[in-house]
Scaffold this active site. Structure first.
Site, mmCIF file in Angstrom:
data_model
loop_
_atom_site.group_PDB
_atom_site.id
_atom_site.type_symbol
_atom_site.label_atom_id
_atom_site.label_comp_id
_atom_site.label_asym_id
_atom_site.label_seq_id
_atom_site.Cartn_x
_atom_site.Cartn_y
_atom_site.Cartn_z
ATOM 1 C CG ASP A 1 -8.845 -13.856 -16.705
ATOM 2 O OD1 ASP A 1 -8.138 -14.753 -16.121
ATOM 3 O OD2 ASP A 1 -9.903 -13.709 -17.255
ATOM 4 C CG ASN B 1 -4.368 4.690 -3.241
ATOM 5 O OD1 ASN B 1 -4.597 3.881 -2.232
ATOM 6 N ND2 ASN B 1 -4.149 5.152 -4.856
ATOM 7 C CG ASP B 2 -6.236 2.701 1.636
ATOM 8 O OD1 ASP B 2 -5.175 2.594 0.757
ATOM 9 O OD2 ASP B 2 -5.750 2.278 2.431
ATOM 10 C CG ASP C 1 -1.629 1.781 -3.613
ATOM 11 O OD1 ASP C 1 -0.439 1.785 -3.906
ATOM 12 O OD2 ASP C 1 -1.657 2.128 -3.236
ATOM 13 C CG ASN D 1 -1.895 1.055 1.675
ATOM 14 O OD1 ASN D 1 -1.570 1.695 -0.066
ATOM 15 N ND2 ASN D 1 -2.674 1.075 1.964
ATOM 16 N N GLY E 1 -5.770 -2.418 0.084
ATOM 17 C CA GLY E 1 -5.281 -1.075 -0.234
ATOM 18 C C GLY E 1 -3.876 -0.502 -0.728
ATOM 19 C CD GLU F 1 -6.475 -18.778 -16.268
ATOM 20 O OE1 GLU F 1 -6.430 -18.695 -15.215
ATOM 21 O OE2 GLU F 1 -7.457 -17.862 -16.519
HETATM 22 CA CA CA Z 1 -4.142 2.055 -1.118
#
Ligand code: CA
Length: 619
Positions: free
Chosen positions: A332, A145-146, A167, A140, A165, A361
């Site tokens: 994906d 920006n959480d 980033d 984090n 959180g 994948e």
């Molecule tokens: Ca964050």
């Protein structure tokens, strides 16, 4: 009064694009314009613009700019979309106006074509080792920006499936650690906006294909992260999903066409019968049941057979590659989208970036299935792919069996790996397989081997020396583990030191147990050794039939020979070297890389119980 309104509406409104790099709503009645900008100089010179605004389908777009013309205009089924195709073959970089007209009313929007910057888009190959990061769980770097206004899924670190959180800033701050460990690529799990009610941390439910989730950062911070990583010798591989989006995607309330999604009314789930892609006996019913079903209730299945959507998705991949300067793409759920669309998707990307690399994948135990998707494969059904690489799930499954099976097969405990590698003739390019002991969707390797130190080391040496491109999940280097659960949320645990309140810090080593520190140092040494070993990057592979609990293979070229020997026996073994003469070629000396000691090569070689031996042979 009425006349005045008409006069106002008749004015030409010029609204410039916002200065940042993500699409935003504007006051000119145009809610969306994607891609937000584009570039000149691509091989493919027709550009699709998705434009959304109230009753926009009633408008006629035009462009009066040198070298640019509207080649066609497509209208969907919603009255609020226009798909404007521009011919930009003769365009120069710069800004121009797109004018939308209806009954004398004009709305203009400025659009930008940028010049491509040489050298920013990279690639990866078998000289690289990938570090896989789930960004919400790694570090984090920006607690501010959480939580972000208007995004429902709030920070909840007590919840395995909540946001923690982590980033982009967290990854950026620890690039030096990653580089020091010997990694040269980072595959970053998806970072595009996931404005979902819950469980949004993993990023696989895209709600805006052109916007980094603000809880991870911004388009600009992602681009800056890629640039800084490149400066430190690390490429960034972007995780993209064309099969599905998130149910909170902005277009879900007003789909551009009635064919935008598969089975929108029933929302039936995919049968996951992935082999229907290859099965010569498959019914159309079952093919559709697999490919057109929804991956999850919250993940609408995208219809890549809609030609407007197909262009949208192809451009999106090229946009991110060019914008961020990626070194690769990880796609994906590769067998779930329409497979003929994937032919075109891969063709278009590789056409623009011939040296680029991508990995798909396909989670199958069979190389017959995985090899089907690799570029150059001559498939019996004529299917053509331009995908450079796939993940080697068959090898992961085989080694897992070797290391954990209580009932060894006939022959040797190593037979599953030995025989599987014998199937490499199925692949046009085995060296471009991505090989991995674990990833974000399966038990971590230390958990797989029941926290057995010796087995963990054997796995690490195997993946560092086997043909292909190794990929490790963050935390594998310190033996992160989750005994007693296979919960994805628990597998994707916070990396020690990524949060201020952690007791230990794997970036600095502070507070790590002796065992964790030893594992980290082992990994650092192994990967940094691999980093300068061309014989591992490009050398040939020769394996010898495993006997009992012992398996040996060689990597070799004209200059160097490396011998890798694994002993899974509980006892020490004196390995008879006579049958390896083909590669040892009379050598009497070797260097034990892991022990950093000289080794005499006599008639036999002493193997410690349950061990890996990595020898540089001196010729
Ligand atoms: Ca964050």
């Amino acid at each position: 009064m009425t006349r005045n309104i008409a006069l106002v509406a008749g004015l030409i409104l010029l609204v410039a694009c916002s200065s940042d790099d993500s699409p935003t709503a504007a006051a000119d009645g145009i809610d969306r314009l994607e891609p937000p900008f584009w570039w000149t100089g691509f091989e493919h010179t027709e550009l699709q613009l998705l434009v959304k605004g109230d009753d926009l389908a009633e408008y006629t777009p035009s462009v009066a700019a040198p070298g640019i013309s509207v080649s066609r205009v497509e209208r969907g089924d919603s009255p609020n979309y226009l798909f404007v195709y521009l011919d930009i073959a003769a365009a120069s970089p710069g800004e121009f106006d797109i004018v939308f007209e209806k009954d004398g009313e004009r709305v203009a929007r400025t659009y930008e074509l940028r010049a491509r910057e040489a050298g920013r888009v990279g690639t990866y190959d078998s000289s690289d080792v990938m570090y896989l990061i789930t960004p919400d769980r790694f570090a984090n770097g920006d607690p501010a920006n959480d939580n972000v206004e208007d995004y429902d899924d709030r920070l909840d670190r007590e919840d395995d499936y909540g946001r923690h959180g982590g980033d982009i800033e967290g990854m950026r701050q620890h690039l030096d650690y990653i580089a020091d460990m010997g990694f040269t690529q980072i595959w970053v799990n998806p970072v595009l906006e996931n404005a979902m009610q819950k469980s949004s941390y993993h990023g696989y439910a895209t709600t805006d294909f052109y916007k980094v989730d603000p809880r991870f950062g911004s388009n600009e911070s992602y681009r800056a992260f890629v640039d800084e990583a490149r400066d430190k010798g690390i490429g960034i591989i972007k995780d993209l999903i064309v099969n599905h989006a998130g149910s909170e995607h902005w277009w879900m309330d007003d789909l551009p066409t009635t064919t935008w999604l598969n089975v929108p009314d029933t929302r039936s789930r995919s049968t996951h019968a992935r082999t229907t892609n290859q099965d010569p006996y498959a019914s159309e019913y079952d093919k559709a049941g697999h490919a057109d079903g929804w991956f999850a209730d919250t993940m609408p299945d995208l219809n890549q057979r809609d030609p407007l959507f197909a262009d949208y998705l192809i451009q999106n991949a090229i946009w991110w590659t060019e914008y961020a300067g990626l070194s690769g793409i990880r796609q994906d759920t590769y067998p779930y989208p329409d497979k003929h669309f994937m032919t075109e998707w891969t063709r278009r990307i590789m056409q623009e970036y011939p040296d680029f690399n991508m990995v798909g994948e396909e989670w199958s135990p069979s190389p017959n299935v995985t090899s089907y998707w690799q570029r150059g494969k001559q498939n019996p059904d004529g299917y053509v792919s331009y995908l450079p690489g796939v993940f080697d799930f068959p090898l992961q499954i085989a080694l897992h069996k070797v290391l954990t099976d209580d009932e060894p097969p006939w022959g040797s405990i190593w037979t599953p790996v030995y025989e599987l590698l014998g199937h490499d003739y199925l692949y046009p390019e085995p060296m471009n397989l991505v090989i991995m002991p674990d990833n974000h969707d399966m038990s971590r390797i230390f958990t797989q081997v029941d926290e057995d130190e010796n087995l963990w080391r054997i796995a690490m040496v195997f993946y560092a020396t086997m043909r292909g491109i190794p990929q490790l999940y963050y935390g594998t280097e310190i033996q992160m583990s989750h005994p007693g659960t296979d919960s994805h949320g628990a597998i994707r645990e916070e990396f020690p030191g990524g949060w201020d309140d952690h007791d230990s810090n794997a970036f600095t080593g502070e507070g790590l147990s002796d065992q964790e520190s030893a594992a980290q140092e082992f990994t650092r040494k192994l990967l940094n050794w691999r980093k300068q070993k061309d014989v591992i990057h490009n050398g040939k592979l020769m394996q010898f039939t495993p006997l009992g609990n012992v398996y040996a293979y060689f990597r070799y070229d004209d200059d160097e020979t490396v011998m890798v020997v694994f002993n899974l026996d509980d006892d020490e073994i004196d390995l008879d070297l006579a049958r390896f003469a083909e590669r040892l070629q009379g050598a009497t000396q070797a260097h034990d890389v892991l022990g950093d000691t000289a080794v005499e090569l006599g008639d036999t070689l002493e193997l410690a119980p349950r061990s890996a031996l990595l020898l540089e042979i001196s010729h």
